[in-house]
Design an enzyme around this catalytic site. Structure first.
Site, mmCIF file in Angstrom:
data_model
loop_
_atom_site.group_PDB
_atom_site.id
_atom_site.type_symbol
_atom_site.label_atom_id
_atom_site.label_comp_id
_atom_site.label_asym_id
_atom_site.label_seq_id
_atom_site.Cartn_x
_atom_site.Cartn_y
_atom_site.Cartn_z
ATOM 1 N N GLU A 35 0.862 -1.193 0.000
ATOM 2 C CA GLU A 35 0.000 0.000 0.000
ATOM 3 C C GLU A 35 0.892 1.235 0.000
ATOM 4 O OE1 GLU A 35 -3.502 0.935 -0.140
ATOM 5 O OE2 GLU A 35 -2.321 2.768 -0.393
ATOM 6 N N CYS A 44 -11.913 4.179 0.992
ATOM 7 C CA CYS A 44 -13.051 4.139 1.915
ATOM 8 C C CYS A 44 -12.727 4.771 3.270
ATOM 9 C CB CYS A 44 -13.493 2.686 2.083
ATOM 10 S SG CYS A 44 -14.834 2.474 3.231
ATOM 11 N N VAL A 182 -24.246 9.609 -6.245
ATOM 12 C CA VAL A 182 -24.150 9.397 -4.796
ATOM 13 C C VAL A 182 -23.284 10.458 -4.128
ATOM 14 C CG1 VAL A 182 -23.776 7.641 -3.069
ATOM 15 C CG2 VAL A 182 -24.211 6.965 -5.395
ATOM 16 N N LEU A 185 -24.901 13.992 -4.052
ATOM 17 C CA LEU A 185 -26.003 14.177 -3.102
ATOM 18 C C LEU A 185 -25.519 14.104 -1.657
ATOM 19 C CD1 LEU A 185 -28.627 12.291 -5.174
ATOM 20 C CD2 LEU A 185 -28.611 14.725 -4.629
ATOM 21 N N HIS A 443 -42.853 -3.799 17.347
ATOM 22 C CA HIS A 443 -43.618 -2.552 17.258
ATOM 23 C C HIS A 443 -43.199 -1.618 18.386
ATOM 24 C CE1 HIS A 443 -46.990 0.140 16.597
ATOM 25 N NE2 HIS A 443 -47.182 0.141 17.910
HETATM 26 P P1 FAD Z 1 -9.762 1.412 -2.614
HETATM 27 O O1 FAD Z 1 -10.483 1.643 -1.357
HETATM 28 O O2 FAD Z 1 -9.745 2.498 -3.627
HETATM 29 O O3 FAD Z 1 -8.279 1.047 -2.186
HETATM 30 C C1 FAD Z 1 -7.277 0.812 -3.101
HETATM 31 C C2 FAD Z 1 -5.953 1.114 -2.452
HETATM 32 O O4 FAD Z 1 -4.936 0.636 -3.321
HETATM 33 C C3 FAD Z 1 -5.680 2.603 -2.240
HETATM 34 O O5 FAD Z 1 -5.368 2.841 -0.896
HETATM 35 C C4 FAD Z 1 -4.485 2.897 -3.133
HETATM 36 O O6 FAD Z 1 -3.560 3.804 -2.535
HETATM 37 C C5 FAD Z 1 -3.852 1.520 -3.259
HETATM 38 N N1 FAD Z 1 -3.073 1.355 -4.479
HETATM 39 C C6 FAD Z 1 -3.414 1.693 -5.740
HETATM 40 N N2 FAD Z 1 -2.444 1.332 -6.608
HETATM 41 C C7 FAD Z 1 -1.477 0.742 -5.862
HETATM 42 C C8 FAD Z 1 -0.227 0.158 -6.161
HETATM 43 N N3 FAD Z 1 0.226 0.083 -7.415
HETATM 44 N N4 FAD Z 1 0.513 -0.323 -5.150
HETATM 45 C C9 FAD Z 1 0.088 -0.253 -3.854
HETATM 46 N N5 FAD Z 1 -1.096 0.267 -3.515
HETATM 47 C C10 FAD Z 1 -1.861 0.770 -4.504
HETATM 48 N N6 FAD Z 1 -18.747 2.839 -0.673
HETATM 49 C C11 FAD Z 1 -19.651 2.324 0.173
HETATM 50 O O7 FAD Z 1 -19.942 1.123 0.105
HETATM 51 N N7 FAD Z 1 -20.260 3.092 1.119
HETATM 52 C C12 FAD Z 1 -19.995 4.410 1.231
HETATM 53 O O8 FAD Z 1 -20.552 5.083 2.101
HETATM 54 C C13 FAD Z 1 -19.062 4.987 0.344
HETATM 55 N N8 FAD Z 1 -18.775 6.299 0.430
HETATM 56 C C14 FAD Z 1 -17.846 6.827 -0.422
HETATM 57 C C15 FAD Z 1 -17.604 8.196 -0.350
HETATM 58 C C16 FAD Z 1 -16.689 8.787 -1.196
HETATM 59 C C17 FAD Z 1 -16.418 10.258 -1.103
HETATM 60 C C18 FAD Z 1 -15.988 7.969 -2.133
HETATM 61 C C19 FAD Z 1 -14.954 8.584 -3.035
HETATM 62 C C20 FAD Z 1 -16.227 6.614 -2.223
HETATM 63 C C21 FAD Z 1 -17.178 6.035 -1.372
HETATM 64 N N9 FAD Z 1 -17.493 4.679 -1.441
HETATM 65 C C22 FAD Z 1 -18.426 4.152 -0.605
HETATM 66 C C23 FAD Z 1 -16.829 3.777 -2.397
HETATM 67 C C24 FAD Z 1 -15.724 2.983 -1.692
HETATM 68 O O9 FAD Z 1 -14.811 3.883 -1.121
HETATM 69 C C25 FAD Z 1 -15.030 2.062 -2.679
HETATM 70 O O10 FAD Z 1 -15.970 1.253 -3.338
HETATM 71 C C26 FAD Z 1 -14.050 1.161 -1.955
HETATM 72 O O11 FAD Z 1 -13.091 1.916 -1.263
HETATM 73 C C27 FAD Z 1 -13.342 0.230 -2.951
HETATM 74 O O12 FAD Z 1 -12.442 -0.572 -2.271
HETATM 75 P P2 FAD Z 1 -11.150 -1.155 -2.995
HETATM 76 O O13 FAD Z 1 -10.456 -1.963 -1.958
HETATM 77 O O14 FAD Z 1 -11.506 -1.791 -4.269
HETATM 78 O O15 FAD Z 1 -10.261 0.113 -3.383
HETATM 79 P P1 NAI Z 2 -22.106 8.228 -9.756
HETATM 80 O O1 NAI Z 2 -21.886 7.310 -10.875
HETATM 81 O O2 NAI Z 2 -22.894 7.802 -8.580
HETATM 82 O O3 NAI Z 2 -22.814 9.544 -10.291
HETATM 83 C C1 NAI Z 2 -22.250 10.328 -11.298
HETATM 84 C C2 NAI Z 2 -23.346 11.193 -11.889
HETATM 85 O O4 NAI Z 2 -22.750 12.116 -12.755
HETATM 86 C C3 NAI Z 2 -24.344 10.387 -12.710
HETATM 87 O O5 NAI Z 2 -25.633 10.773 -12.311
HETATM 88 C C4 NAI Z 2 -24.026 10.777 -14.135
HETATM 89 O O6 NAI Z 2 -25.145 10.749 -14.977
HETATM 90 C C5 NAI Z 2 -23.527 12.191 -13.944
HETATM 91 N N1 NAI Z 2 -22.643 12.682 -14.981
HETATM 92 C C6 NAI Z 2 -21.687 11.995 -15.657
HETATM 93 N N2 NAI Z 2 -21.055 12.818 -16.512
HETATM 94 C C7 NAI Z 2 -21.615 14.050 -16.360
HETATM 95 C C8 NAI Z 2 -21.384 15.327 -16.948
HETATM 96 N N3 NAI Z 2 -20.437 15.499 -17.857
HETATM 97 N N4 NAI Z 2 -22.144 16.375 -16.554
HETATM 98 C C9 NAI Z 2 -23.117 16.198 -15.599
HETATM 99 N N5 NAI Z 2 -23.373 15.010 -15.000
HETATM 100 C C10 NAI Z 2 -22.625 13.961 -15.378
HETATM 101 O O7 NAI Z 2 -20.640 8.737 -9.348
HETATM 102 P P2 NAI Z 2 -20.127 9.556 -8.082
HETATM 103 O O8 NAI Z 2 -21.227 10.262 -7.400
HETATM 104 O O9 NAI Z 2 -18.950 10.312 -8.565
HETATM 105 O O10 NAI Z 2 -19.617 8.414 -7.137
HETATM 106 C C11 NAI Z 2 -18.669 7.451 -7.607
HETATM 107 C C12 NAI Z 2 -18.915 6.126 -6.994
HETATM 108 O O11 NAI Z 2 -18.453 6.110 -5.658
HETATM 109 C C13 NAI Z 2 -20.394 5.744 -6.890
HETATM 110 O O12 NAI Z 2 -20.877 5.219 -8.089
HETATM 111 C C14 NAI Z 2 -20.361 4.727 -5.820
HETATM 112 O O13 NAI Z 2 -20.006 3.507 -6.384
HETATM 113 C C15 NAI Z 2 -19.244 5.219 -4.911
HETATM 114 N N6 NAI Z 2 -19.833 5.909 -3.759
HETATM 115 C C16 NAI Z 2 -20.678 5.209 -2.961
HETATM 116 C C17 NAI Z 2 -21.268 5.819 -1.882
HETATM 117 C C18 NAI Z 2 -22.221 5.044 -1.058
HETATM 118 O O14 NAI Z 2 -22.276 3.824 -1.203
HETATM 119 N N7 NAI Z 2 -22.985 5.676 -0.172
HETATM 120 C C19 NAI Z 2 -20.994 7.217 -1.526
HETATM 121 C C20 NAI Z 2 -20.111 7.856 -2.464
HETATM 122 C C21 NAI Z 2 -19.547 7.199 -3.518
#
Ligand code: FAD
Ligand code: NAI
Length: 464
Positions: A35, A44, A182, A185, A443
């Site tokens: 990492e 995450c 997501v 919002l 309930h």
């Molecule tokens: P990641 O969590 O992206 O982890 C990958 C890791 O690999 C990173 O730490 C990176 O540094 C490391 N890495 C990359 N390349 C290399 C390399 N070559 N060598 C060593 N390390 C490397 N999902 C939910 O289910 N619920 C949520 O509430 C939610 N909220 C989110 C809010 C935001 C703002 C964002 C951006 C995402 C959110 N997600 C949420 C999505 C969630 O974060 C991802 O789906 C999840 O982290 C994916 O897990 P992963 O292990 O595949 O990758």
């Molecule tokens: P998203 O795919 O949820 O939403 C992106 C939105 O942008 C879509 O509605 C799409 O139609 C719109 N869009 C795409 N191109 C555009 C453009 N040029 N102009 C205007 N609108 C455009 O992606 P988002 O919100 O960036 O999140 C990325 C991912 O991270 C999610 O899909 C989800 O997998 C993960 N995530 C999950 C969360 C959760 O589980 N609570 C919270 C935050 C992220």
């Protein structure tokens, strides 16, 4: 294993990678996890799920206290003020405790953390921080990062991505969010609650693609009531920054006259893309598909023997719990067992207020596949929601018309994220709507709305 350093090397310590590494070590494999970040936990824990939920919780408390909404309960809080740096401080503590927790779990389970970014030099060898490491099995769990919008430069001051939106040092007056998904919002909610005017520009006709149609419509109504402004069916064609302010140029998605929106912060949230740059996939003999993802089979095997991949870097929803469950399953396959994950039953939750949650097929998807019956129940008929004076939303159960088997459940409610677990479990057990309807629910609870929606599939609920 004479000339292998490890039985398993996991690349990336996000929810997919760290969970895979821990499970593999639990199963007796000599395991390392590379990492490159300073702390474990991936997107995450560091810049995703955890800090966003910390700010969502804190901003909800602020809005409740500040808006006077508690006065009707006899709780008068005059003059509540915002200390944004304290709010960020509490968020940072949660992140630190949780990322530190993963480091503790690595030590406890004897997973070696190889600190640095890994790059393949051969199919069974990577280079990390100048060291060559050879492993019998490699799992790629490198996650995803923000999709850039062509022509728009993210400076993380005025034009920000989700990471910038988790760390704004002051509340913007007007935040324009590009993308009504997501992130838009959730993080839009945070800054709206803290006092920003929030305009969401969404390319499609409706927000929240992928969710059930009625849920999308109803949630847009609720968010509008809260003060969100939506410009759907609209595309951003450029963002100009001058003197700390932005001018966003938009035009109808179908083409038409351009107009500008002034903003003091612009959040780009149009999706995420898999992380494979710099990974040296070519040295391993691997390629990506047109969407930049690594293709796998049902045992997470890539096209190259010995290399598997999980999480955001492979096709499927980009969700932490999906990545975690794949992490457990892939470790079990590597250890010679059978890994179990049902990709048809992965819940999805938007942590706004109210929360929005879904599992299984949307009503539209289910109707495309055959005849369905749908039961709905509004929280206006749920005694606990009424008691809490928080009745927005409904539960919808979609069932197969012939077998009554539940195909999907969709919920808008302040407790939707918690309630959806029951629906997912019922679906895993192959439940019918009748099974849910005849299960005794305590309930007064919000969960009773799921029971009543299930009753509505083939008959009538009682309380509406
Ligand atoms: P990641 O969590 O992206 O982890 C990958 C890791 O690999 C990173 O730490 C990176 O540094 C490391 N890495 C990359 N390349 C290399 C390399 N070559 N060598 C060593 N390390 C490397 N999902 C939910 O289910 N619920 C949520 O509430 C939610 N909220 C989110 C809010 C935001 C703002 C964002 C951006 C995402 C959110 N997600 C949420 C999505 C969630 O974060 C991802 O789906 C999840 O982290 C994916 O897990 P992963 O292990 O595949 O990758
Ligand atoms: P998203 O795919 O949820 O939403 C992106 C939105 O942008 C879509 O509605 C799409 O139609 C719109 N869009 C795409 N191109 C555009 C453009 N040029 N102009 C205007 N609108 C455009 O992606 P988002 O919100 O960036 O999140 C990325 C991912 O991270 C999610 O899909 C989800 O997998 C993960 N995530 C999950 C969360 C959760 O589980 N609570 C919270 C935050 C992220």
């Amino acid at each position: 294993m004479a000339d292998y350093d490890y039985d398993l090397l996991v690349i990336g310590a996000g929810p997919g990678g760290y969970v895979a590494a821990i499970r593999a070590a639990q199963l007796g494999l000599k395991t390392a996890c590379a990492e490159g970040r300073e702390t474990l936990g991936g997107t995450c824990l560091n810049v995703g799920c955890i800090p966003s939920k910390a700010l969502l919780h804190a901003s909800e408390l602020f809005e409740e206290a500040h808006s006077g909404a508690l006065a009707k309960f006899g709780v008068n809080i005059a003059g509540a003020t915002l200390d944004l740096s304290a709010m960020h401080g509490e968020k940072a503590k949660a992140v630190k405790e949780l990322t530190g927790g993963i480091e503790f779990l690595f030590k406890k389970n004897k997973v070696d953390w190889l600190k640095g970014y890994a790059r393949f030099t051969a199919a069974d060898t990577v280079e990390v921080a100048g060291r060559s490491v050879r492993a019998r099995n490699i799992v790629i769990a490198t996650g995803s990062s923000v999709t850039p919008l062509p022509g728009v430069t993210i400076d993380n001051e005025v034009v920000i991505d989700s990471t910038g939106a988790l760390a704004l040092p002051r509340v913007p007056e007007h935040l324009v969010v590009i993308g009504g998904g997501v992130i838009g919002l959730e993080l839009g909610s945070v800054w709206r609650r803290l006092g920003a005017r929030v305009t969401v520009v969404e390319y499609l006709d409706q927000i929240l693609p992928g969710f059930d149609g009625e849920i999308r419509k109803e949630s847009a109504k609720i968010f509008k009531k809260q003060g969100f402004e939506f410009r759907t069916g609209t595309k951003v064609t450029g963002v100009a920054v001058d003197g700390g302010r932005a001018t966003v140029t938009v035009e109808p998605a179908a083409g038409g006259a351009a107009e500008t929106i002034a903003a003091d912060a612009v959040l780009v949230a149009i999706g995420r893309k898999p992380n494979t740059d710099g990974l040296g996939l070519e040295a391993a003999g691997l390629t990506t598909n047109a969407r930049g993802q690594i293709e796998i089979d049902h045992e997470f095997r890539t096209a190259v023997p010995g290399i598997r991949a999980i999480g955001d870097v492979v096709p499927g929803p980009m969700l932490a719990h999906k990545a975690e469950d794949e992490g457990i399953a892939v470790a079990e396959y590597v250890a010679g067992q059978t890994g179990i994950i049902n990709h048809d039953v992965i819940p999805s939750v938007v942590y706004t207020h109210p929360e929005i949650a879904g599992v299984g097929l949307t009503e539209e998807q289910a109707r495309e596949r055959g005849e369905v019956k749908v039961g709905k129940f509004p929280f206006a008929g749920n005694s606990r929601a009424k008691t809490n004076r928080d009745t927005d939303g409904f539960v919808k159960v979609v069932a197969d018309a012939r077998t009554d088997r539940v195909l999907g459940v969709h919920i808008i409610s302040s407790l939707a994220g918690t309630m959806i677990a029951q629906a997912a479990q019922a679906m895993e057990f192959g439940a019918t709507s009748e099974d849910i309807a005849y299960t005794c629910h305590a309930h007064p609870t919000h969960a009773e709305a799921l029971k009543e929606a299930a009753m509505a599939v083939t008959g009538k609920p009682i309380h509406i």
